[in-house]
Enzyme design. Structure first.
Site, mmCIF file in Angstrom:
data_model
loop_
_atom_site.group_PDB
_atom_site.id
_atom_site.type_symbol
_atom_site.label_atom_id
_atom_site.label_comp_id
_atom_site.label_asym_id
_atom_site.label_seq_id
_atom_site.Cartn_x
_atom_site.Cartn_y
_atom_site.Cartn_z
ATOM 1 N N ASP A 5 76.049 -106.341 13.129
ATOM 2 C CA ASP A 5 75.492 -107.159 12.047
ATOM 3 C C ASP A 5 74.110 -106.684 11.605
ATOM 4 O O ASP A 5 73.945 -106.283 10.470
ATOM 5 C CB ASP A 5 75.465 -108.645 12.441
ATOM 6 C CG ASP A 5 75.545 -109.582 11.242
ATOM 7 O OD1 ASP A 5 75.706 -109.079 10.110
ATOM 8 O OD2 ASP A 5 75.443 -110.800 11.431
ATOM 9 N N GLU A 14 80.390 -118.597 8.634
ATOM 10 C CA GLU A 14 79.265 -118.335 9.545
ATOM 11 C C GLU A 14 78.402 -119.593 9.514
ATOM 12 O O GLU A 14 77.364 -119.655 8.859
ATOM 13 C CB GLU A 14 78.455 -117.109 9.130
ATOM 14 C CG GLU A 14 77.417 -116.740 10.185
ATOM 15 C CD GLU A 14 76.587 -115.526 9.809
ATOM 16 O OE1 GLU A 14 76.721 -115.034 8.691
ATOM 17 O OE2 GLU A 14 75.797 -115.078 10.658
ATOM 18 N N GLN A 51 75.798 -111.719 -1.547
ATOM 19 C CA GLN A 51 75.103 -112.472 -0.498
ATOM 20 C C GLN A 51 74.648 -113.864 -0.944
ATOM 21 O O GLN A 51 74.617 -114.796 -0.147
ATOM 22 C CB GLN A 51 73.887 -111.656 -0.033
ATOM 23 C CG GLN A 51 73.070 -112.350 1.027
ATOM 24 C CD GLN A 51 72.587 -111.393 2.113
ATOM 25 O OE1 GLN A 51 72.723 -110.188 2.026
ATOM 26 N NE2 GLN A 51 72.029 -111.931 3.157
ATOM 27 N N TRP A 97 66.527 -110.856 9.479
ATOM 28 C CA TRP A 97 67.248 -111.883 10.229
ATOM 29 C C TRP A 97 67.229 -111.673 11.730
ATOM 30 O O TRP A 97 67.492 -112.572 12.506
ATOM 31 C CB TRP A 97 68.714 -111.946 9.755
ATOM 32 C CG TRP A 97 68.791 -112.263 8.304
ATOM 33 C CD1 TRP A 97 68.698 -113.496 7.741
ATOM 34 C CD2 TRP A 97 68.917 -111.333 7.222
ATOM 35 N NE1 TRP A 97 68.770 -113.389 6.374
ATOM 36 C CE2 TRP A 97 68.901 -112.079 6.028
ATOM 37 C CE3 TRP A 97 69.041 -109.947 7.137
ATOM 38 C CZ2 TRP A 97 69.004 -111.485 4.765
ATOM 39 C CZ3 TRP A 97 69.146 -109.362 5.896
ATOM 40 C CH2 TRP A 97 69.128 -110.125 4.733
ATOM 41 N N HIS A 106 80.836 -104.227 11.477
ATOM 42 C CA HIS A 106 80.097 -105.197 10.648
ATOM 43 C C HIS A 106 78.597 -104.928 10.718
ATOM 44 O O HIS A 106 77.954 -105.183 11.730
ATOM 45 C CB HIS A 106 80.384 -106.643 11.092
ATOM 46 C CG HIS A 106 79.822 -107.647 10.137
ATOM 47 N ND1 HIS A 106 80.614 -108.393 9.298
ATOM 48 C CD2 HIS A 106 78.550 -108.006 9.857
ATOM 49 C CE1 HIS A 106 79.853 -109.177 8.555
ATOM 50 N NE2 HIS A 106 78.589 -108.962 8.878
HETATM 51 ZN ZN LIG Z 1 76.870 -109.957 8.173
#
Ligand SMILES: [Zn+2]
Length: 431
Positions: A309, A213, A152, A315, A57
């Site tokens: 990730d 999430e 997204q 982020w 991921h």
């Molecule tokens: Zn992700």
């Protein structure tokens, strides 16, 4: 005569002093005291030799963009989302390709040779898709890169997203993505899961959703993903990523949900580095950790893998293509500190994500691709503990990266001149 022989290696399953013979890019022998020699030989005495690391991921379209157009000063998800929004109109194919290739260089040095990356399809220009498809071909000799079409900003929430995802798949993206918890309502979230599963079934593609999430215990889209996967027979082709709402769910509901996930055969990916920082941010105290229920899912027989990730993007400002860092964080954040669970965390960045990604020819066995890493550690637990140095990285039988041993020289009277952190492994019952 082999092309390459690794001598006297420790293997992740506990075997030791094993020789690995490689011919034609594949493993031809795994046994003690191999008689035939190699064109090149590597002494791996006492060192762990593992199959290459796998990241199930990642977001390669955003990686290394930290600082563009400005740094995330607060380190919050909200500023990260705002930043990505500012950056998107400024993205160029050339910039995306260059950052992705630089990231892959870093990954190779860390023995990370298989990556599943989500690619944001929200901008209808699909520059991200164009760039990452190019990168997938460029890195093919040294990294298996799978791409997920990831809407997204929402699949049903944003006009044009349905069409953009379809076009991304038509362009050659491998996997169907989605983000049901970000749709406008629970109903639309569930509807997006059903629509995306139908696309995966129709096209015969895997599906990998950012699923729940969230710290909202009522975010239950993984339930719909499991049920739809069962109904359509997607099974191990389907993956729920993050699934952090499970952390906050009522135990009674979780006791119904986890067997449903197990029955469906879908995979679950936890992303400990990111979710330990992004989840629980609305809490004062006590603060939730926000990781999915790794231990319970494993106990139910679900294939759980650990993903990275983000690395240095809007982020998450940290990270470095180090899957042992991911395993180490999982051990701490879950927490899961039994010897069995720490050892499993090594599996969680090698064997289980290889299964999630459906990698063929993976593993240290005769006939498999000769893709492996020599680590400055004696066993998997030690590798996780030290985030061990990758001494040698082999792809298809060729050495493609190497790093010198990390040892310190001491200048202290009466103490040893040299300290190798790998020599500190516990000796149970020893003196
Ligand atoms: Zn992700």
């Amino acid at each position: 005569m082999f092309d390459l022989v690794l001598r006297r290696a420790n293997l992740p399953d506990g075997r030791f002093a094993i020789d690995i013979g490689i011919s034609g890019g594949r493993i031809a022998a795994v046994e003690k005291a191999l008689a035939a020699s190699g064109g090149r030989e590597i002494d791996a005495t006492g060192r762990l030799v593992s199959p290459a690391f796998v990241d199930p991921h990642f977001h390669m379209d955003a990686t290394l963009s930290l600082g563009l157009p400005r740094l995330n000063r607060s380190g919050t998800l909200l500023e990260g989302i705002a930043l990505w929004g500012e950056l998107k109109p400024l993205l160029t194919v050339e910039g995306l390709v260059e950052r992705a290739l630089r990231y892959c260089d870093l990954a190779v040095g860390r023995g990370l040779l298989s990556i599943r990356s989500h690619v944001d399809t929200s901008d209808p220009r699909l520059l991200t898709v164009e760039a990452l498809l190019h990168v997938r071909e460029r890195v093919r000799p040294y990294i298996d890169l799978q791409l997920v079409a990831f809407p997204q900003d929402g699949y049903l929430r944003v006009p044009g997203a349905v069409d953009s995802l379809k076009r991304a798949l038509d362009m050659g993206v491998d996997i169907v993505g989605g983000i049901p918890h970000f749709e406008r309502t629970m109903e639309e979230g569930a509807a997006s899961v059903r629509a995306l599963c139908a696309i995966a079934a129709e096209r015969g593609l895997p599906i990998d959703l950012h699923c729940d999430e969230s710290d909202d215990p009522l975010s239950r889209h993984v339930e719909t993903l499991a049920a739809e996967s069962t109904r359509l027979g997607l099974g191990a082709r389907a993956t729920g990523s993050h699934c952090t709402s499970m952390h906050s769910m009522d135990n009674y509901y979780a006791s119904k949900l986890i067997p449903l996930i197990a029955e469906s055969g879908i995979n679950v990916v936890a992303n400990p580095l990111i979710n330990i920082t992004l989840q629980g941010r609305h809490d004062t105290y006590p603060r939730r950790r926000g990781l999915t229920r790794i231990a319970e899912l494993r106990a139910a027989g679900v294939n759980v893998a650990l993903g990275q990730d983000c690395v240095m993007d809007p982020w998450y400002g940290l990270g470095g293509a180090d899957m042992l860092d991911v395993a180490n964080m999982a051990v701490h954040a879950a927490p899961m500190t039994s010897r069995e669970a720490i050892k499993w965390s090594f599996d969680g960045v090698t064997n289980t994500p290889a299964k999630t990604m459906g990698l063929e020819g993976y593993g240290l066995k005769v006939g498999a691709f000769a893709d492996m890493v020599v680590l400055q550690a004696a066993d998997p637990i030690e590798a996780v503990r030290m985030r061990a140095t990758r001494l040698v990285v082999v792809r298809r039988g060729k050495v493609i990266a190497s790093t010198p041993e990390r040892v310190a020289s001491l200048h202290l009277d009466g103490r040893p001149p040299r300290v190798d952190p790998a020599e500190y492994a516990p000796q149970e019952g020893g003196k």
